[in-house]
Design a protein around this motif. Structure first.
Motif, PDB file in Angstrom:
ATOM      1  N   ASP A 107      -5.604   9.392  -4.945  1.00  0.00           N
ATOM      2  CA  ASP A 107      -6.242   8.128  -4.586  1.00  0.00           C
ATOM      3  C   ASP A 107      -6.621   7.347  -5.839  1.00  0.00           C
ATOM      4  OD1 ASP A 107      -7.427   6.281  -2.660  1.00  0.00           O
ATOM      5  OD2 ASP A 107      -9.361   6.981  -3.409  1.00  0.00           O
ATOM      6  N   LEU A 129       0.845  -1.189   0.000  1.00  0.00           N
ATOM      7  CA  LEU A 129       0.000   0.000   0.000  1.00  0.00           C
ATOM      8  C   LEU A 129       0.883   1.242   0.000  1.00  0.00           C
ATOM      9  CD1 LEU A 129      -0.109   1.382   3.113  1.00  0.00           C
ATOM     10  CD2 LEU A 129      -1.362  -0.708   3.561  1.00  0.00           C
ATOM     11  N   LYS A 141      -4.996   3.745  -7.050  1.00  0.00           N
ATOM     12  CA  LYS A 141      -5.831   2.571  -7.322  1.00  0.00           C
ATOM     13  C   LYS A 141      -5.592   2.046  -8.728  1.00  0.00           C
ATOM     14  CE  LYS A 141      -9.620   3.633  -4.137  1.00  0.00           C
ATOM     15  NZ  LYS A 141     -11.041   4.065  -4.015  1.00  0.00           N
ATOM     16  N   TYR A 183      -2.560   0.085  -6.134  1.00  0.00           N
ATOM     17  CA  TYR A 183      -2.252   0.285  -4.729  1.00  0.00           C
ATOM     18  C   TYR A 183      -3.423   0.909  -3.977  1.00  0.00           C
ATOM     19  CZ  TYR A 183       2.625  -0.306  -6.172  1.00  0.00           C
ATOM     20  OH  TYR A 183       3.796  -0.803  -6.697  1.00  0.00           O
ATOM     21  N   ARG A 184      -3.538   0.565  -2.703  1.00  0.00           N
ATOM     22  CA  ARG A 184      -4.450   1.248  -1.797  1.00  0.00           C
ATOM     23  C   ARG A 184      -3.699   2.408  -1.172  1.00  0.00           C
ATOM     24  NH1 ARG A 184      -5.766   0.361   3.794  1.00  0.00           N
ATOM     25  NH2 ARG A 184      -4.413  -1.467   3.825  1.00  0.00           N
ATOM     26  N   LEU A 236      -3.314   5.089   1.914  1.00  0.00           N
ATOM     27  CA  LEU A 236      -3.638   5.368   3.305  1.00  0.00           C
ATOM     28  C   LEU A 236      -3.090   6.745   3.661  1.00  0.00           C
ATOM     29  CD1 LEU A 236      -4.613   4.326   6.141  1.00  0.00           C
ATOM     30  CD2 LEU A 236      -2.275   3.525   6.486  1.00  0.00           C
TER      31      LEU A 236
END
Length: 243
Positions: A136, A115, A140, A144-145, A147
């Motif tokens: 974001d 991530l 994506k 990837y995410r 955080l």
């Protein structure tokens, strides 16, 4: 043989002569070397990542992502060489701020995919709604995410000291493994569902074993409420490391 400069693996190296931004040095247990970071909050985030057993590795400024097409580039230089010229109207903001996103950290987890972590002050984050949405979406699309970490997560008084202590306890766990005293602590804690204070457990166990118990998920502790001391509440964690 001289050690390789860790900044060479960064997409946007910090701490070089002529740069205005200050570089914060942090010695990482997980990575086994010093990391160059961009802010105190990034340093605090690195401390938290260092003590999280779910983290296999983490890399500051790992690569650049184009906000236009989510293409990933190893460095800013390679990205600039591949991207088309920026229209003059964008020049006041800077080419990289408009088209490229360099995450603060790439975090490799042990049991799942990697991530990206973005570290921002709450005040700054309040004015970056559209930009953070773009980041974001680009993350994506690149697989990837994302955080986002702010001072609400890692900026509490006393947390720095607690994380520094747990960093040493984490290193001891990784080098020594589970000791007999730690197993005895686990057995003692498992026999009770109630809460303890540090002082109560310290009658039977030395401080470094209690610290290893917190780092290893034997004991639960709210690390953000201030420095751990004699009256700090502890409770059976049963492997839960959410604290």
């Amino acid at each position: 043989m001289r050690n390789r400069d860790p900044r060479r693996s960064m997409a946007r190296p910090l701490g070089r002569r002529g740069q205005k931004k200050k570089a914060y040095l942090y010695g990482s247990v997980t990575m086994g070397r010093e990391l160059y970071l961009e802010s105190y909050l990034e340093q605090q985030t690195a401390r938290a990542l260092d003590t999280d057993p779910r983290v296999r590795a983490f890399h500051p400024q790992p690569f650049c992502i184009s906000l236009d097409d989510s293409a990933v580039y190893a460095t800013q230089g390679s990205a600039f060489a591949s991207l088309p010229p920026v229209p003059l109207r964008y020049s006041s903001r800077g080419r990289d701020s408009h088209l490229l996103y360099t995450p603060d950290f790439l975090v490799e987890l042990k049991r799942s995919s990697s991530l990206l972590v973005e570290v921002k002050e709450e005040e700054e984050l309040a004015h970056l709604g559209k930009e953070m949405e773009q980041k974001d979406q680009a993350a994506k699309a690149a697989g990837y995410r994302l955080l986002v970490v702010t001072e609400k997560h890692v900026g509490q008084l006393g947390l720095e000291s607690n994380l520094a202590t747990l960093r040493d306890a984490t290193q001891a766990l990784r080098t020594q493994g589970v000791t007999l005293e730690l197993r005895q602590l686990e057995e003692a804690v498992a026999r009770s569902d109630g809460a303890f204070t540090w002082q109560q457990l310290a009658r039977d166990f030395p401080a470094h074993i209690l610290q290893m118990g917190i780092a290893g998920g034997v004991l639960g502790c709210e690390l953000r409420r201030g420095m751990v001391g004699r009256e700090t509440p502890l409770w059976p964690a049963y492997g839960d490391l959410s604290h």
